[in-house]
Scaffold this motif. Structure first.
Motif, PDB file in Angstrom:
ATOM      1  N   ALA A  59       0.551   5.787  12.612  1.00 25.13           N
ATOM      2  CA  ALA A  59       0.679   4.330  12.601  1.00 25.13           C
ATOM      3  C   ALA A  59       1.701   3.888  11.560  1.00 25.13           C
ATOM      4  O   ALA A  59       2.521   2.998  11.815  1.00 25.13           O
ATOM      5  CB  ALA A  59      -0.667   3.677  12.337  1.00 25.13           C
ATOM      6  N   LEU A  60       1.657   4.521  10.385  1.00 22.86           N
ATOM      7  CA  LEU A  60       2.618   4.166   9.337  1.00 22.86           C
ATOM      8  C   LEU A  60       4.037   4.518   9.753  1.00 22.86           C
ATOM      9  O   LEU A  60       4.968   3.733   9.545  1.00 22.86           O
ATOM     10  CB  LEU A  60       2.251   4.866   8.024  1.00 22.86           C
ATOM     11  CG  LEU A  60       3.157   4.575   6.835  1.00 22.86           C
ATOM     12  CD1 LEU A  60       3.051   3.106   6.432  1.00 22.86           C
ATOM     13  CD2 LEU A  60       2.797   5.462   5.661  1.00 22.86           C
ATOM     14  N   ALA A  96      -3.980  -1.099  12.975  1.00 20.86           N
ATOM     15  CA  ALA A  96      -4.686   0.127  12.591  1.00 20.86           C
ATOM     16  C   ALA A  96      -4.583   0.361  11.093  1.00 20.86           C
ATOM     17  O   ALA A  96      -5.567   0.750  10.440  1.00 20.86           O
ATOM     18  CB  ALA A  96      -4.121   1.318  13.353  1.00 20.86           C
ATOM     19  N   LEU A  97      -3.414   0.103  10.519  1.00 22.14           N
ATOM     20  CA  LEU A  97      -3.256   0.273   9.073  1.00 22.14           C
ATOM     21  C   LEU A  97      -4.117  -0.717   8.309  1.00 22.14           C
ATOM     22  O   LEU A  97      -4.667  -0.392   7.244  1.00 22.14           O
ATOM     23  CB  LEU A  97      -1.774   0.113   8.697  1.00 22.14           C
ATOM     24  CG  LEU A  97      -0.866   1.232   9.203  1.00 22.14           C
ATOM     25  CD1 LEU A  97       0.596   0.841   9.041  1.00 22.14           C
ATOM     26  CD2 LEU A  97      -1.153   2.526   8.487  1.00 22.14           C
ATOM     27  N   ARG A 107      -9.776   1.477  -4.632  1.00 17.42           N
ATOM     28  CA  ARG A 107      -8.625   2.140  -5.252  1.00 17.42           C
ATOM     29  C   ARG A 107      -7.700   2.761  -4.200  1.00 17.42           C
ATOM     30  O   ARG A 107      -6.478   2.653  -4.272  1.00 17.42           O
ATOM     31  CB  ARG A 107      -9.129   3.205  -6.214  1.00 17.42           C
ATOM     32  CG  ARG A 107      -8.052   3.932  -6.937  1.00 17.42           C
ATOM     33  CD  ARG A 107      -8.643   4.917  -7.908  1.00 17.42           C
ATOM     34  NE  ARG A 107      -7.613   5.611  -8.627  1.00 17.42           N
ATOM     35  CZ  ARG A 107      -7.846   6.460  -9.593  1.00 17.42           C
ATOM     36  NH1 ARG A 107      -9.074   6.718  -9.967  1.00 17.42           N
ATOM     37  NH2 ARG A 107      -6.845   7.054 -10.187  1.00 17.42           N
ATOM     38  N   ALA A 108      -8.286   3.423  -3.209  1.00 15.60           N
ATOM     39  CA  ALA A 108      -7.489   4.046  -2.156  1.00 15.60           C
ATOM     40  C   ALA A 108      -6.775   2.991  -1.313  1.00 15.60           C
ATOM     41  O   ALA A 108      -5.615   3.168  -0.926  1.00 15.60           O
ATOM     42  CB  ALA A 108      -8.383   4.918  -1.275  1.00 15.60           C
ATOM     43  N   ARG A 113      -1.903   0.015   0.336  1.00 14.92           N
ATOM     44  CA  ARG A 113      -1.200  -1.281   0.374  1.00 14.92           C
ATOM     45  C   ARG A 113       0.094  -1.236  -0.433  1.00 14.92           C
ATOM     46  O   ARG A 113       1.065  -1.911  -0.086  1.00 14.92           O
ATOM     47  CB  ARG A 113      -2.100  -2.395  -0.121  1.00 14.92           C
ATOM     48  CG  ARG A 113      -3.191  -2.754   0.860  1.00 14.92           C
ATOM     49  CD  ARG A 113      -3.919  -4.010   0.422  1.00 14.92           C
ATOM     50  NE  ARG A 113      -5.143  -4.191   1.161  1.00 14.92           N
ATOM     51  CZ  ARG A 113      -5.219  -4.732   2.384  1.00 14.92           C
ATOM     52  NH1 ARG A 113      -4.118  -5.138   2.974  1.00 14.92           N
ATOM     53  NH2 ARG A 113      -6.376  -4.862   2.984  1.00 14.92           N
ATOM     54  N   THR A 114       0.117  -0.446  -1.490  1.00 17.59           N
ATOM     55  CA  THR A 114       1.347  -0.286  -2.271  1.00 17.59           C
ATOM     56  C   THR A 114       2.428   0.389  -1.431  1.00 17.59           C
ATOM     57  O   THR A 114       3.605   0.038  -1.523  1.00 17.59           O
ATOM     58  CB  THR A 114       1.063   0.533  -3.538  1.00 17.59           C
ATOM     59  OG1 THR A 114       0.055  -0.127  -4.296  1.00 17.59           O
ATOM     60  CG2 THR A 114       2.303   0.692  -4.389  1.00 17.59           C
ATOM     61  N   VAL A 115       2.039   1.355  -0.602  1.00 16.63           N
ATOM     62  CA  VAL A 115       2.998   2.013   0.288  1.00 16.63           C
ATOM     63  C   VAL A 115       3.454   1.039   1.383  1.00 16.63           C
ATOM     64  O   VAL A 115       4.618   1.027   1.777  1.00 16.63           O
ATOM     65  CB  VAL A 115       2.368   3.285   0.903  1.00 16.63           C
ATOM     66  CG1 VAL A 115       3.239   3.867   1.990  1.00 16.63           C
ATOM     67  CG2 VAL A 115       2.110   4.316  -0.182  1.00 16.63           C
TER      68      VAL A 115
END
Length: 147
Positions: A59-60, A96-97, A107-108, A113-115
């Motif tokens: 998906a990413l 999906a993300l 934390r995960a 979200r940072t990516v």
């Protein structure tokens, strides 16, 4: 006879990759760059229960490819079958993300979200706001769907 320095001996040894990355590649999942091994393990746990292996990476990758596609600066969705009711405008990749972000521990989810942040920023920069879109839709669906 001269001996090799310890640093030279270490540099001649074969490189070992991290155990997590090797396991992920063996399992058929792609490794999402920029997240910790703990986050990768949490993503794998969610994939086992809700999706198939490699769903988050797929998906990413698809979301990134769509946002970074070549062509004019303003992008519009590509209707595969020209049927907006059957095929969502921007695909289900971002959705999906977002599900992954909601199911992951705090934390995960923050790492994922940072990516996603630079990809989302580029998507917002390359698309136009739809003032007539329903407010209940997610933000990526409230973008113009045609020129």
């Amino acid at each position: 006879m001269a001996r090799k320095a310890p640093s030279q001996v270490r540099s001649d040894l074969p490189r070992r990759s991290s155990h997590q990355n090797v396991q992920a590649v063996r399992a058929g999942r792609g490794v999402i760059q920029g997240v910790s091994s703990r986050t990768l393990a949490e993503i794998a746990r969610i994939e086992r229960h809700r999706y198939q292996a490699g769903a988050a990476h797929g998906a990413l990758s698809a979301w990134r490819a769509m946002v970074h596609q070549r062509g004019p600066w303003v992008i519009y969705p590509d209707w595969g079958d020209d049927c907006p009711c059957c095929d969502p405008a921007w695909g289900n990749h971002r959705e999906a993300l977002e599900v992954f972000c909601h199911l992951l521990p705090r934390r995960a989810a923050r790492e994922l979200r940072t990516v996603l942040a630079p990809i989302d920023a580029r998507f917002l920069a390359r698309t136009l706001n739809d003032p007539y879109a329903p407010w209940g839709d997610p933000w990526w669906r409230r973008r113009l769907e045609s020129a």
